[in-house]
Design a protein around this motif. Structure first.
Motif, PDB file in Angstrom:
ATOM      1  N   ALA A 142      -5.432  19.922  -3.458  1.00  0.00           N
ATOM      2  CA  ALA A 142      -6.697  19.208  -3.235  1.00  0.00           C
ATOM      3  C   ALA A 142      -7.763  20.188  -2.752  1.00  0.00           C
ATOM      4  O   ALA A 142      -7.462  21.167  -2.057  1.00  0.00           O
ATOM      5  CB  ALA A 142      -6.491  18.102  -2.221  1.00  0.00           C
ATOM      6  N   ASN A 178     -11.346  20.200  -0.723  1.00  0.00           N
ATOM      7  CA  ASN A 178     -12.332  19.446   0.063  1.00  0.00           C
ATOM      8  C   ASN A 178     -13.680  20.131  -0.033  1.00  0.00           C
ATOM      9  O   ASN A 178     -13.758  21.354  -0.133  1.00  0.00           O
ATOM     10  CB  ASN A 178     -11.894  19.361   1.533  1.00  0.00           C
ATOM     11  CG  ASN A 178     -10.602  18.583   1.679  1.00  0.00           C
ATOM     12  OD1 ASN A 178     -10.472  17.493   1.155  1.00  0.00           O
ATOM     13  ND2 ASN A 178      -9.631  19.166   2.366  1.00  0.00           N
ATOM     14  N   HIS A 237     -13.604  15.109  -1.785  1.00  0.00           N
ATOM     15  CA  HIS A 237     -12.524  15.988  -2.236  1.00  0.00           C
ATOM     16  C   HIS A 237     -12.190  15.691  -3.692  1.00  0.00           C
ATOM     17  O   HIS A 237     -12.399  14.587  -4.190  1.00  0.00           O
ATOM     18  CB  HIS A 237     -11.271  15.822  -1.362  1.00  0.00           C
ATOM     19  CG  HIS A 237     -10.574  14.515  -1.559  1.00  0.00           C
ATOM     20  ND1 HIS A 237     -10.843  13.418  -0.777  1.00  0.00           N
ATOM     21  CD2 HIS A 237      -9.634  14.124  -2.461  1.00  0.00           C
ATOM     22  CE1 HIS A 237     -10.093  12.406  -1.195  1.00  0.00           C
ATOM     23  NE2 HIS A 237      -9.364  12.807  -2.216  1.00  0.00           N
ATOM     24  N   LEU A 238     -11.683  16.736  -4.353  1.00  0.00           N
ATOM     25  CA  LEU A 238     -11.078  16.575  -5.679  1.00  0.00           C
ATOM     26  C   LEU A 238      -9.571  16.689  -5.462  1.00  0.00           C
ATOM     27  O   LEU A 238      -9.112  17.566  -4.729  1.00  0.00           O
ATOM     28  CB  LEU A 238     -11.540  17.676  -6.641  1.00  0.00           C
ATOM     29  CG  LEU A 238     -13.009  17.660  -7.070  1.00  0.00           C
ATOM     30  CD1 LEU A 238     -13.305  18.864  -7.951  1.00  0.00           C
ATOM     31  CD2 LEU A 238     -13.364  16.381  -7.810  1.00  0.00           C
ATOM     32  N   ASP A 239      -8.801  15.795  -6.108  1.00  0.00           N
ATOM     33  CA  ASP A 239      -7.350  15.809  -5.894  1.00  0.00           C
ATOM     34  C   ASP A 239      -6.704  17.083  -6.413  1.00  0.00           C
ATOM     35  O   ASP A 239      -5.663  17.496  -5.929  1.00  0.00           O
ATOM     36  CB  ASP A 239      -6.709  14.579  -6.547  1.00  0.00           C
ATOM     37  CG  ASP A 239      -7.120  13.297  -5.802  1.00  0.00           C
ATOM     38  OD1 ASP A 239      -7.371  13.387  -4.590  1.00  0.00           O
ATOM     39  OD2 ASP A 239      -7.206  12.234  -6.440  1.00  0.00           O
ATOM     40  N   GLY A 261     -10.704  11.989  -7.453  1.00  0.00           N
ATOM     41  CA  GLY A 261     -11.129  12.411  -6.128  1.00  0.00           C
ATOM     42  C   GLY A 261     -12.051  11.357  -5.540  1.00  0.00           C
ATOM     43  O   GLY A 261     -12.083  10.210  -6.002  1.00  0.00           O
TER      44      GLY A 261
END
Length: 296
Positions: free
Chosen positions: A154, A156, A180-182, A194
């Motif tokens: 992830a 952030n 965040h993007l996973d 995300g």
């Protein structure tokens, strides 16, 4: 005398992998018997590289290395000169999808400056007075899935006036955007996910968008031309969103316009995603994330 020529593949989705057999039939439909001088079928895989207009003058030497790169090519005579009977005629064919030497079959990809395409072309030669017939059919090649497991990490992010670069103005409104993007190492067949949260903003927000960008690099020893172009833009929020509310990020990677991240000696295909916040006075705040796409 009307005659139709068509290529029909056995697989409805037209997706093949290296080592498999591309099979199908050549379909001929004519009202009366038809004389011809031979029917041939050609399979070809090409990488076409193109320079953007801004780079043309810079890389005169580059034109030599811009020739299409041939990945696969094979030709077969399907029928010798003769007659096709009236009605419907089906001629079956099979092509093994194997490369010669140390060449690699890259995945089908339709870009702006890099194009990787695999086609079947059927030609029917006829007498001088009748026009030769020709038919093209594209099929899709997927690269072999990678064996290694993709571990998503992830990412952030926090966007404030202090974190911005390339700003032209000195007095920026105050804002705080988190999220965040996973994962940024993504599986191409799964969506990018995300969330983004607007904690506070002095200026009302007009829109929040998700922009997928392809970065294509073509080059040789003389230099490289790197161009970023938009593939798709998805609006994920409209208007002045509630502060503190988490907005989901969800983007499916489009077929053909994306492929696993690719790096070769002559060209590179990479992908990035931009989270774009449009303020009410049309100011843009952009956060950029490089992506690594792979197929598992």
């Amino acid at each position: 005398m009307s005659v139709t020529l068509d290529i029909r593949l056995k697989r409805a989705n037209k997706v093949y992998h290296e080592g498999e057999v591309v099979a199908g039939v050549i379909l001929l439909v004519c009202k009366e018997a038809l004389q011809h001088h031979g029917i041939s079928l050609n399979m070809e895989g090409l990488v076409n590289l193109q320079l953007s207009s801004k780079s043309v003058g810079v890389f005169e030497a580059f034109y030599n290395s811009v020739k299409p790169i041939q990945l696969i090519s094979s030709n077969v005579e399907v029928a010798k000169a003769g007659k096709v009977p009236a009605g419907k005629t089906e001629i079956p064919f099979e092509f093994p999808l194997n490369t010669k030497g140390n060449k690699v079959l890259y995945e089908t990809y339709h870009g702006v400056f890099v194009n990787i395409q695999y086609t079947l072309r059927c030609d029917m030669k006829r007498s001088l007075l009748a026009k030769d017939l020709s038919r093209n059919c594209e099929f899709i090649v997927h690269c072999q899935p990678q064996k290694a497991k993709v571990v998503p990490t992830a990412v952030n992010f926090t966007i404030t006036p202090d974190t911005l670069q390339n700003t032209r103005e000195t007095s920026l409104p105050k804002f705080l955007i988190r999220g965040h993007l996973d994962a940024t190492n993504c599986i191409i067949s799964q969506p990018l996910t995300g969330e983004v949260v607007v904690e506070n903003s002095d200026v009302p927000i007009k829109s929040i968008e998700l922009q997928l960008v392809r970065v294509e690099t073509c080059g040789c020893a003389e230099g490289y031309a790197r161009d970023a172009t938009e593939i798709q833009n998805i609006q994920i929020a409209e208007g002045d969103v509630c502060h503190g509310l988490s907005i989901p990020i969800y983007m499916v990677f489009p077929r053909l316009f994306t492929c696993p991240t690719l790096e070769t000696t002559n060209f590179k295909v990479e992908f990035e995603v931009n989270i774009v916040i449009v303020l009410h006075d049309d100011h843009l705040i952009t956060e950029n994330f490089p992506l690594k796409l792979c197929r598992v």
